[in-house]
Motif scaffolding. Structure first.
Motif, PDB file in Angstrom:
ATOM      1  N   LYS A 268       0.842  -1.200   0.000  1.00  0.00           N
ATOM      2  CA  LYS A 268       0.000   0.000   0.000  1.00  0.00           C
ATOM      3  C   LYS A 268       0.873   1.245   0.000  1.00  0.00           C
ATOM      4  O   LYS A 268       0.903   1.996   0.946  1.00  0.00           O
ATOM      5  N   GLY A 269       1.595   1.468  -1.073  1.00  0.00           N
ATOM      6  CA  GLY A 269       2.485   2.616  -1.151  1.00  0.00           C
ATOM      7  C   GLY A 269       2.124   3.549  -2.286  1.00  0.00           C
ATOM      8  O   GLY A 269       1.127   3.372  -2.984  1.00  0.00           O
ATOM      9  N   SER A 270       2.970   4.537  -2.482  1.00  0.00           N
ATOM     10  CA  SER A 270       2.696   5.553  -3.493  1.00  0.00           C
ATOM     11  C   SER A 270       2.691   4.989  -4.914  1.00  0.00           C
ATOM     12  O   SER A 270       1.888   5.405  -5.747  1.00  0.00           O
ATOM     13  N   ASN A 271       3.556   4.045  -5.222  1.00  0.00           N
ATOM     14  CA  ASN A 271       3.576   3.482  -6.571  1.00  0.00           C
ATOM     15  C   ASN A 271       2.265   2.792  -6.915  1.00  0.00           C
ATOM     16  O   ASN A 271       1.769   2.893  -8.036  1.00  0.00           O
ATOM     17  N   GLU A 272       1.695   2.090  -5.938  1.00  0.00           N
ATOM     18  CA  GLU A 272       0.422   1.408  -6.178  1.00  0.00           C
ATOM     19  C   GLU A 272      -0.696   2.422  -6.390  1.00  0.00           C
ATOM     20  O   GLU A 272      -1.523   2.273  -7.292  1.00  0.00           O
ATOM     21  N   VAL A 273      -0.715   3.459  -5.559  1.00  0.00           N
ATOM     22  CA  VAL A 273      -1.733   4.507  -5.707  1.00  0.00           C
ATOM     23  C   VAL A 273      -1.602   5.173  -7.079  1.00  0.00           C
ATOM     24  O   VAL A 273      -2.587   5.354  -7.796  1.00  0.00           O
ATOM     25  N   ILE A 274      -0.388   5.512  -7.460  1.00  0.00           N
ATOM     26  CA  ILE A 274      -0.154   6.177  -8.740  1.00  0.00           C
ATOM     27  C   ILE A 274      -0.504   5.257  -9.910  1.00  0.00           C
ATOM     28  O   ILE A 274      -1.095   5.695 -10.896  1.00  0.00           O
ATOM     29  N   THR A 275      -0.171   3.989  -9.814  1.00  0.00           N
ATOM     30  CA  THR A 275      -0.489   3.048 -10.881  1.00  0.00           C
ATOM     31  C   THR A 275      -1.990   2.963 -11.097  1.00  0.00           C
ATOM     32  O   THR A 275      -2.473   3.023 -12.235  1.00  0.00           O
ATOM     33  N   CYS A 276      -2.740   2.853 -10.023  1.00  0.00           N
ATOM     34  CA  CYS A 276      -4.201   2.773 -10.138  1.00  0.00           C
ATOM     35  C   CYS A 276      -4.788   4.091 -10.627  1.00  0.00           C
ATOM     36  O   CYS A 276      -5.671   4.100 -11.493  1.00  0.00           O
ATOM     37  N   LEU A 277      -4.309   5.204 -10.108  1.00  0.00           N
ATOM     38  CA  LEU A 277      -4.781   6.518 -10.531  1.00  0.00           C
ATOM     39  C   LEU A 277      -4.487   6.746 -12.013  1.00  0.00           C
ATOM     40  O   LEU A 277      -5.342   7.206 -12.772  1.00  0.00           O
ATOM     41  N   SER A 278      -3.299   6.398 -12.437  1.00  0.00           N
ATOM     42  CA  SER A 278      -2.912   6.562 -13.837  1.00  0.00           C
ATOM     43  C   SER A 278      -3.795   5.722 -14.753  1.00  0.00           C
ATOM     44  O   SER A 278      -4.238   6.191 -15.810  1.00  0.00           O
TER      45      SER A 278
END
Length: 140
Positions: free
Chosen positions: A11-21
């Motif tokens: 649950k980190g920033s890369n996962e959030v960014i990947t889903c948002l992107s």
């Protein structure tokens, strides 16, 4: 709603960014110029330079002209997303056991009668996907 198991990511920033992107790529209207994001205060996910850099690159790349990032005061907000998670939890408590991702996905899809969730179950690793690189920012 994007979901994945710990097998694929944390649950980190890369996962959030990947889903948002992924969401922006699939759902953004060409005429849409503003993005408003409500976040919790989790530093590892939503309050860090990686996310801010990604959002900055979206503006520099003319994907959006304005991005408004909102962090409600902890303990003083009741947002619609809280009701959504409450509906999921209420339905989960009615089940004896939830022992696989498919059960959780079905639970999420059926927890609301009006406007059911569209669930995206990520079934590949997000650990090595660094969307930041795709928008021209160096390694972090």
């Amino acid at each position: 709603m994007y979901t994945y198991t710990k097998k694929f990511a944390q649950k980190g920033s890369n996962e959030v960014i990947t889903c948002l992107s992924d969401y922006i790529e699939k759902h953004k209207d060409l005429l849409q110029s503003k993005l408003k994001i409500f976040c919790d205060n989790a530093f590892s996910q939503n309050k860090n330079r990686i996310l801010f850099t990604y959002l900055d690159q979206l503006c520099k790349g003319n994907v959006f002209k304005v991005i408004k990032l909102l962090y409600p005061i902890p303990g003083h907000s009741m947002m619609p997303v809280d009701r959504n998670f409450g509906a999921i939890e209420k339905k989960r408590l009615k089940l004896e056991v939830v022992d696989n991702p498919e059960t959780y996905i079905e639970l999420i899809k059926t927890c609301r009668k009006k406007n059911p969730f569209n669930v995206v179950f990520v079934q590949h690793s997000l650990r090595h996907m660094v969307i930041i690189k795709n928008v021209g920012v160096g390694n972090f």
